[in-house]
Design an enzyme around this catalytic site. Structure first.
Site, PDB file in Angstrom:
ATOM      1  N   PHE A 159       0.915  -1.161  -0.120  1.00 27.08           N
ATOM      2  CA  PHE A 159       0.070  -0.068   0.082  1.00 27.08           C
ATOM      3  C   PHE A 159       0.900   1.221  -0.016  1.00 27.08           C
ATOM      4  O   PHE A 159       1.684   1.470   1.014  1.00 27.08           O
ATOM      5  CB  PHE A 159      -0.995   0.098   1.218  1.00 27.08           C
ATOM      6  CG  PHE A 159      -1.831   1.172   1.319  1.00 27.08           C
ATOM      7  CD1 PHE A 159      -2.967   1.157   0.412  1.00 27.08           C
ATOM      8  CD2 PHE A 159      -1.346   2.545   1.629  1.00 27.08           C
ATOM      9  CE1 PHE A 159      -3.649   2.485   0.358  1.00 27.08           C
ATOM     10  CE2 PHE A 159      -2.213   3.668   1.645  1.00 27.08           C
ATOM     11  CZ  PHE A 159      -3.590   3.585   1.038  1.00 27.08           C
ATOM     12  N   ASP A 244       9.171   2.875   2.302  1.00 25.87           N
ATOM     13  CA  ASP A 244       8.107   3.760   2.702  1.00 25.87           C
ATOM     14  C   ASP A 244       7.611   3.565   4.144  1.00 25.87           C
ATOM     15  O   ASP A 244       7.242   2.642   4.458  1.00 25.87           O
ATOM     16  CB  ASP A 244       6.846   3.169   1.662  1.00 25.87           C
ATOM     17  CG  ASP A 244       5.621   4.066   1.936  1.00 25.87           C
ATOM     18  OD1 ASP A 244       5.518   4.728   2.937  1.00 25.87           O
ATOM     19  OD2 ASP A 244       4.787   3.806   1.300  1.00 25.87           O
ATOM     20  N   LYS A 273       2.098  10.979   7.347  1.00 25.85           N
ATOM     21  CA  LYS A 273       1.177  11.028   8.307  1.00 25.85           C
ATOM     22  C   LYS A 273       1.518  11.728   9.647  1.00 25.85           C
ATOM     23  O   LYS A 273       1.307  12.650   9.787  1.00 25.85           O
ATOM     24  CB  LYS A 273       1.058   9.399   8.666  1.00 25.85           C
ATOM     25  CG  LYS A 273       0.306   8.547   7.423  1.00 25.85           C
ATOM     26  CD  LYS A 273      -0.205   7.452   7.760  1.00 25.85           C
ATOM     27  CE  LYS A 273      -1.425   6.950   6.558  1.00 25.85           C
ATOM     28  NZ  LYS A 273      -0.757   6.062   5.706  1.00 25.85           N
TER      29      LYS A 273
HETATM   30  C1  PLP Z   1      -1.114   6.146   4.199  1.00 24.26           C
HETATM   31  C2  PLP Z   1       0.008   5.485   3.394  1.00 24.26           C
HETATM   32  C3  PLP Z   1       0.390   6.182   2.142  1.00 24.26           C
HETATM   33  C4  PLP Z   1      -0.259   7.303   1.411  1.00 24.26           C
HETATM   34  O1  PLP Z   1      -0.382   8.303   2.431  1.00 24.26           O
HETATM   35  P1  PLP Z   1      -1.689   9.548   2.182  1.00 24.26           P
HETATM   36  O2  PLP Z   1      -1.287  10.522   2.759  1.00 24.26           O
HETATM   37  O3  PLP Z   1      -2.846   8.813   2.410  1.00 24.26           O
HETATM   38  O4  PLP Z   1      -1.467   9.740   0.780  1.00 24.26           O
HETATM   39  C5  PLP Z   1       1.565   5.590   1.626  1.00 24.26           C
HETATM   40  N1  PLP Z   1       2.271   4.538   2.058  1.00 24.26           N
HETATM   41  C6  PLP Z   1       1.898   4.101   3.149  1.00 24.26           C
HETATM   42  C7  PLP Z   1       2.541   2.885   3.792  1.00 24.26           C
HETATM   43  C8  PLP Z   1       0.806   4.571   4.007  1.00 24.26           C
HETATM   44  O5  PLP Z   1       0.618   3.666   5.057  1.00 24.26           O
END
Ligand code: PLP
Length: 419
Positions: A159, A244, A273
């Site tokens: 994700f 990520d 986040k």
């Molecule tokens: C939430 C998330 C994203 C995307 O972040 P947004 O601010 O919702 O665009 C990307 N990578 C990971 C691992 C995430 O948990």
């Protein structure tokens, strides 16, 4: 009192609070709000620390923390103060001009995560997109990949966000179906499989992009040594390792970054986040000078990225993490969480995966779906969210007390054994 069209009658915070009930507000959303989420039927009106309050005044423990966007709890005083102070001075310049907050944010964030440079963006998906662009440019300019041939290797069940490019390399059919055609140049390998990864790397590979722990997939933690293996394979193949850490980073796992558990330093680390302190969207690509240095003026940008309000809040977030208190707290409270969940295994819980204050809990499907368990917990004042099928994710604010944590896990036990 009738509100005027200018809304000037609405002077006090109380009078601007809605007079509609939770049920009325949920019904009111239906015809006017796109249905891209299926929220739990709770309407939050106020919050502090680990607690939220709904429209009717019910207090509930937040065990989700905005998918880790609220690592420091709701309205942490140091973050709210930083935001207020900045609101009173300067909020936006665009990068057409310098602002007096960005240098310090970049200095302290890069020091915190052990990288040279940062590229400020806003949302997580933008940080991922930015990293893909940087990796491709690096591949053409530094590695010497022929034009338009660069590939990025990603993992199954990833994700990384919701843009067209990102959902194009998702393996979740709900996320993809109906949104093609997709951006080419991605290869998908099974997560936690170094052999498959090695086989996918070649002279066209710009980067390997993975989550050190897969949050949305259900807090899937790879085997010890996987991240070290990814680092070695990418170094040998002469490609970048992009981690990520948008959900796993900034204290959640008991360390500043999830890769810190293996002492691994990726070429690019993506943050988001919690970087916005639960106040505004703040994201960043951090990395080495050799890699982020490939960007020149005009080649990438964002109107809001690096704005002074974001920089002020982000700097305050870094300030909290510089103390190490939150990382230690996540590790310590994490043992309370782990002990509590261990007691539930065989009593409605099939198994769980946990690191720091982060757990994916597989509920016995005979008892209920993740959604049903989440609704039962909500009725007892505990807010969680299901991920897939019968898995629920626990990610409380790092400020939660041991007592509150025991209450939450105890309530989960009650719900599983008594409904
Ligand atoms: C939430 C998330 C994203 C995307 O972040 P947004 O601010 O919702 O665009 C990307 N990578 C990971 C691992 C995430 O948990």
């Amino acid at each position: 009192m009738t509100a005027t069209t200018t809304g000037t009658d609405r002077t006090s915070p109380v009078s601007s609070r809605t007079s509609r009930t939770s049920a009325e507000l949920i019904r009111a959303e239906e015809p006017v709000l796109a249905h891209n989420y299926h929220p739990l039927p709770v309407v939050v009106a106020a919050a502090e620390g680990a607690w939220v309050e709904d429209v009717e005044g019910h207090r509930m423990l937040d065990m989700l923390s905005g998918y880790s966007a609220l690592n420091f709890g709701h309205r942490h005083p140091a973050l709210i103060e930083a935001a207020h102070r900045q609101l009173d001075r300067l909020t936006l310049t665009s990068r057409a001009f310098h602002n007096d907050r960005l240098a310090e944010f970049a200095e302290r964030l890069t020091t915190l995560v052990g990288q040279d440079m940062m590229l400020p963006m806003n949302t997580g998906a933008e940080a991922v997109e930015s990293a893909i662009k940087v990796a491709r440019k690096w591949a053409y300019e530094v590695k010497g990949v022929p034009a338009d041939r660069a590939t990025v290797v990603v993992a199954s069940d990833n994700f990384h966000g919701r843009t067209t490019t990102i959902v194009g390399f998702s393996t979740d059919e709900t996320a993809r179906t109906g949104f093609g055609p997709f951006t080419p140049g991605f290869r998908i390998v099974p997560y936690n499989d170094l052999e498959a990864l090695a086989a996918a790397l070649d002279e066209t590979t710009a980067a390997v992009l993975i989550e050190p722990i897969q949050g949305e997939a259900g807090v899937v933690i790879p085997d010890d040594g996987y991240l070290t293996g990814v680092r070695e394979l990418t170094r040998r193949a002469g490609c970048l390792f992009i981690a990520d850490e948008i959900q796993s980073g900034l204290g959640r796992t008991g360390r500043t970054l999830a890769v810190d558990h293996e002492g691994v330093v990726p070429d690019l680390v993506l943050l988001g986040k919690a970087l916005g302190g639960g106040i505004i969207p703040v994201s960043a690509v951090t990395g080495s000078r050799e890699v982020l240095g490939v960007l020149g003026p005009g080649e990438h940008g964002s109107t809001f990225g690096g704005n002074p309000l974001a920089a002020a809040v982000g700097t305050a977030v870094v300030g909290l993490l510089e103390t190490g208190v939150f990382q230690r707290r996540a590790a310590g409270a994490g043992t309370v969480l782990r002990d509590g969940l261990t007691d539930l295994v065989g009593r409605g819980v099939l198994g769980f995966r946990a690191r720091g204050l982060w757990a994916g809990v597989d509920i016995d499907p005979a008892i209920g779906t993740g959604r049903e368990i989440s609704e039962l917990l909500m009725a007892r004042g505990i807010l969680v969210k299901d991920t897939h099928g019968s898995t629920i994710r626990l990610a409380p604010p790092l400020t939660i007390t041991d007592e509150e944590l025991r209450t939450a896990v105890g309530t989960l036990g009650d719900v599983l054994t008594r409904g």
